[in-house]
Scaffold this motif. Structure first.
Motif, PDB file in Angstrom:
ATOM      1  N   ASP A 181     -13.331  29.556  13.031  1.00 31.06           N
ATOM      2  CA  ASP A 181     -14.527  28.333  12.288  1.00 31.06           C
ATOM      3  C   ASP A 181     -15.050  29.786  10.889  1.00 31.06           C
ATOM      4  O   ASP A 181     -14.732  30.036   9.877  1.00 31.06           O
ATOM      5  CB  ASP A 181     -14.983  27.773  11.951  1.00 31.06           C
ATOM      6  CG  ASP A 181     -14.480  26.712  12.902  1.00 31.06           C
ATOM      7  OD1 ASP A 181     -13.140  25.750  11.912  1.00 31.06           O
ATOM      8  OD2 ASP A 181     -14.362  25.464  13.623  1.00 31.06           O
ATOM      9  N   ASP A 185     -14.256  28.368  18.454  1.00 34.61           N
ATOM     10  CA  ASP A 185     -14.656  28.630  16.986  1.00 34.61           C
ATOM     11  C   ASP A 185     -14.992  29.349  16.176  1.00 34.61           C
ATOM     12  O   ASP A 185     -15.883  29.946  14.775  1.00 34.61           O
ATOM     13  CB  ASP A 185     -16.524  28.167  17.274  1.00 34.61           C
ATOM     14  CG  ASP A 185     -17.992  28.491  18.244  1.00 34.61           C
ATOM     15  OD1 ASP A 185     -17.190  30.320  17.842  1.00 34.61           O
ATOM     16  OD2 ASP A 185     -17.862  28.074  19.147  1.00 34.61           O
ATOM     17  N   ALA A 213     -22.606  22.041  14.747  1.00 36.71           N
ATOM     18  CA  ALA A 213     -21.181  21.311  14.433  1.00 36.71           C
ATOM     19  C   ALA A 213     -20.332  21.092  15.810  1.00 36.71           C
ATOM     20  O   ALA A 213     -19.475  20.117  15.681  1.00 36.71           O
ATOM     21  CB  ALA A 213     -20.780  22.790  13.393  1.00 36.71           C
ATOM     22  N   THR A 264     -17.242  23.382   9.761  1.00 34.71           N
ATOM     23  CA  THR A 264     -18.097  23.798  10.327  1.00 34.71           C
ATOM     24  C   THR A 264     -19.127  25.159   9.528  1.00 34.71           C
ATOM     25  O   THR A 264     -19.848  24.872   9.316  1.00 34.71           O
ATOM     26  CB  THR A 264     -17.139  24.934  12.032  1.00 34.71           C
ATOM     27  OG1 THR A 264     -16.231  23.933  12.368  1.00 34.71           O
ATOM     28  CG2 THR A 264     -18.313  25.162  12.133  1.00 34.71           C
ATOM     29  N   TYR A 319     -16.854  19.201  14.869  1.00 30.37           N
ATOM     30  CA  TYR A 319     -15.963  19.711  13.426  1.00 30.37           C
ATOM     31  C   TYR A 319     -15.999  20.915  13.997  1.00 30.37           C
ATOM     32  O   TYR A 319     -15.017  21.432  13.643  1.00 30.37           O
ATOM     33  CB  TYR A 319     -17.356  19.644  12.596  1.00 30.37           C
ATOM     34  CG  TYR A 319     -18.193  18.726  12.350  1.00 30.37           C
ATOM     35  CD1 TYR A 319     -17.549  17.537  12.348  1.00 30.37           C
ATOM     36  CD2 TYR A 319     -19.531  19.156  12.440  1.00 30.37           C
ATOM     37  CE1 TYR A 319     -18.831  16.464  11.628  1.00 30.37           C
ATOM     38  CE2 TYR A 319     -20.351  17.949  11.394  1.00 30.37           C
ATOM     39  CZ  TYR A 319     -19.429  16.663  11.181  1.00 30.37           C
ATOM     40  OH  TYR A 319     -20.609  15.650  11.150  1.00 30.37           O
ATOM     41  N   ALA A 320     -15.899  21.312  15.163  1.00 30.27           N
ATOM     42  CA  ALA A 320     -15.836  22.579  15.280  1.00 30.27           C
ATOM     43  C   ALA A 320     -14.403  23.398  15.982  1.00 30.27           C
ATOM     44  O   ALA A 320     -13.977  22.269  16.931  1.00 30.27           O
ATOM     45  CB  ALA A 320     -16.934  23.834  15.642  1.00 30.27           C
TER      46      ALA A 320
END
Ligand code: HSE
Length: 442
Positions: free
Chosen positions: A207, A204, A194, A172, A199-200
């Motif tokens: 990340d 988040d 993202a 991310t 992806y996250a």
């Protein structure tokens, strides 16, 4: 697959191993989607087949068309199910995930997990439970998605002393930094993209604040040095304060900014582990690792430098790692093999102390635009015995102040902070300094 006589014979003897899934979000759905495609290959190559036999999710009423078996809310039922031989924990977090893992190991069922937070923060308890129960834990999916770095450390480089590891291990953040550098995107837009691409993390902040990368760095440290650091002792810095201005100054100096994890031995009994936004030379292969891709550099005393690059996040890449673990776990069960040996901590290794890290730094100041200021600042670095390797003072910033950007030679972090504290007390210094790490990776 070629239906040769030999593999037909193998297929007839094929052993189906029952899998129980606890948690079925983005990663779990990816696993379920990819299992039917992977099963024939796993069967052909290892002589075992995987079958999902039970699934638990928090809210079974939510439509989950892809699920192949009835879904329950109570994960204990999945673990107790006699048809389940291997448990896959995909709930995330550290509390319930720990209870699930503990129950699985105590029930005599090997555990497959993608949960880096669980391993990094409660790994000691978990590994000792695994040892006591005699059941292995497989966690390839916890670090760097589709890159099989755990197996590389556990098997491929097992005969090497590791002279150091470094990596871009949060997809991310890499996606966000890449979008900022290449498309001029702003931070929030890139983060939302993202998230949309899966992806996250659910939260988040893990990340963008570097915590997810630090979880993975702790796991790599365990495998490389048999030492799992106390998680809260790892210095971690995320990418929130990396502005477009920083990205542009770095580029002008011949560097790119990546969120980099560094794990390296210091002397015979200490290890440096850290995560921070870091300038890497634009010509280094890691500088061209873009988007959600990850890269890990490992230096073995025998193998020399090894670099692995691949998809670090996303349901398909992560299910590749989960399926590899499931295949290995199933094969070990079938062969009555004890499963992977995990490194034994000798108790002597510890993290280096705060401020003891030695490295290069990027420092950006905002100073009064008048003669003598650059000399004053350079004098303070000099007094702390910190060499300057590059200076940038762009024209045309107006309003009486100007950015002053330094790339410094290697210095102890404590000296750097002392110098910067003195500089920011100067009446000519307008704003607190931005400090970033620099790694030449040479
Ligand atoms: N959120 C993680 C990342 C997923 O962005 O890398 C893979 O661990």
């Amino acid at each position: 697959m070629l239906e040769t006589e030999a593999n037909l014979g193998l297929n007839q003897k094929m052993n189906k191993i029952g899998i129980g899934l606890v948690g079925c979000g983005t990663v779990g759905s990816g696993l379920i989607r990819n299992l039917p495609k992977a099963n024939p290959l796993i069967g052909e190559r290892l002589g075992v087949n995987l079958e999902i036999r039970a699934v638990a999710v928090k809210d079974p009423s939510k439509a989950r068309e892809t699920l192949p078996v009835p879904v329950v809310a109570d994960w204990k039922k999945v673990i107790a199910d006699p048809a389940v031989q291997i448990v896959v924990e995909l709930v995330g977090g550290t509390d319930e995930a720990f209870r699930i893992s503990e129950a699985s190991l105590k029930a005599g069922k090997p555990l497959v997990t993608a949960n880096k937070a669980l391993l990094a923060e409660r790994g000691r308890e978990l590994l000792s439970l695994a040892q006591q129960s005699g059941n292995p834990i497989y966690f390839e999916a916890s670090v760097a998605g589709g890159i099989p770095v755990i197996k590389v450390l556990r098997e491929g480089l097992v005969a090497n002393q590791l002279l150091g590891l470094h990596g871009i291990i949060n997809g991310t953040s890499n996606y966000i930094l890449s979008r900022m550098a290449e498309a001029g995107s702003d931070f929030q837009t890139a983060l939302q993209q993202a998230k949309d691409l899966g992806y996250a993390e659910t939260d988040d902040r893990l990340d963008v604040d570097g915590i997810d990368a630090a979880h993975k760095a702790a796991i790599l440290c365990l495998l490389a040095y048999g030492f799992l650091p106390v998680f809260t002792d790892i210095p971690v810095e995320g990418i929130r304060h990396v502005s477009a201005q920083e990205v542009s100054f770095a580029r002008q100096l011949g560097y790119v900014i990546k969120l980099l994890a560094v794990i390296r031995p210091v002397g015979s009994d200490r290890v440096e582990v850290r995560v921070a936004p870091t300038l890497l030379p634009s010509r280094h292969p890691m500088a061209s690792v873009h988007g959600a891709f990850n890269a890990i550099g490992l230096i073995g005393n025998l193998a020399g430098p090894v670099q692995l690059t691949g998809r670090g996040a996303g349901p398909d890449a992560t299910s590749s790692a989960l399926l590899a673990d499931l295949a290995e776990a199933a094969k070990n069960l079938h062969d009555k093999s004890p499963g992977p040996l995990l490194p034994k901590a000798d108790g002597k290794i510890r993290l280096i102390g705060k401020g003891e890290s030695v490295g290069r730094f990027y420092v950006r100041l905002e100073v009064e635009d008048r003669p003598g200021v650059l000399a004053l600042v350079a004098g303070i670095f000099g007094a702390e015995k910190i060499g300057i390797s590059s200076v940038l003072q762009p024209e045309g910033h107006g309003a009486g102040s100007v950015p002053l950007v330094f790339l410094l030679e290697a210095a102890a972090e404590s000296s750097l902070h002392k110098a910067v504290a003195l500089i920011t007390k100067l009446p000519n210094c307008r704003a607190p300094a931005r400090i970033l790490r620099v790694e030449d990776l040479s």
